[in-house]
Design a protein around this motif. Structure first.
Motif, short mmCIF file in Angstrom:
data_model
loop_
_atom_site.label_atom_id
_atom_site.label_comp_id
_atom_site.label_asym_id
_atom_site.label_seq_id
_atom_site.Cartn_x
_atom_site.Cartn_y
_atom_site.Cartn_z
N GLN A 187 6.91 12.02 -14.38
CA GLN A 187 6.85 10.72 -13.72
C GLN A 187 5.42 10.16 -13.74
N THR A 188 4.45 11.03 -13.48
CA THR A 188 3.05 10.61 -13.49
C THR A 188 2.62 10.17 -14.88
N ARG A 227 4.26 6.81 -15.65
CA ARG A 227 3.58 5.74 -14.90
C ARG A 227 2.24 5.39 -15.57
N THR A 279 1.04 1.82 -17.40
CA THR A 279 -0.04 1.03 -16.77
C THR A 279 -1.34 1.02 -17.56
N THR A 306 8.19 0.80 -12.04
CA THR A 306 8.17 2.16 -11.54
C THR A 306 8.95 2.28 -10.23
N LYS A 307 9.38 1.15 -9.69
CA LYS A 307 10.19 1.18 -8.47
C LYS A 307 11.41 0.32 -8.67
#
Length: 181
Positions: A138-139, A142, A146, A176-177
């Motif tokens: 996930q990191t 993300r 970005t 991401t949300k």
């Protein structure tokens, strides 16, 4: 509740194991018992279990062959092997499949409890490792979404195992949300 399957050609042992301890107090549920290892393998193909407790000396299929096939179907499940024999080949087969323990018949209640707690600890450790790996992905995702630095993007794409057939310019658009209603 964690799911347990018992496999032994001796019906009385299967019945006795069910009554030997308070499975529910450990957070365990016996979801299936099988006397025939072939039927047990069929069950494993369609149903996830967390812990397999299996005899190593069954007439339908040798225990070492059965546990190897079972672990091939569900490699993450924990394995506890039991036998009424002190055959080193059975012990070795259990070790090769990363068994939690090898228990001798008749089963000692305290030893079974300690072994089940060990299996639960190993399952908890597996779950934590999966959570850490998921957070790392996930990191990375993300960061990929970005950053606009191409070398970093390429490094993350490789780390995530994304492959393109031909050299490609990648433009990522993502959130991401999740959107709320």
């Amino acid at each position: 509740m964690r799911k347990v399957m018992l496999v032994d050609d001796e019906y009385m042992l299967l019945r006795g194991l069910k009554l030997l301890i308070d499975w529910e107090s450990l957070g365990l549920e016996i979801v299936n018992t099988e006397q025939n290892p072939s039927l047990a393998l069929k069950y494993l193909q369609d149903n996830d279990i967390d812990i397999l407790i299996s005899d190593m000396n069954m007439p339908e299929m040798p225990g070492p062959e059965f546990v190897a096939a079972a672990k091939k179907i569900q490699p993450a499940m924990e394995l506890i092997v039991i036998s009424g024999y002190s055959d080193f080949d059975y012990v070795r087969a259990g070790l090769q499949q990363n068994a939690v323990n090898y228990l001798r018949k008749p089963i000692d209640t305290d030893e079974l409890l300690a072994t089940l707690r060990g299996a639960l600890d190993r399952l908890q450790a597996q779950q934590q490792q999966h959570q850490i790996a998921s957070l790392a992905i996930q990191t990375q995702t993300r960061t990929l979404l970005t950053t606009d630095r191409e070398p970093e993007q390429l490094q993350i794409i490789q780390a995530l195992g994304i492959e393109f057939a031909t050299p490609t310019t990648v433009r990522l658009i993502g959130g991401t949300k999740p959107l709320t209603a």
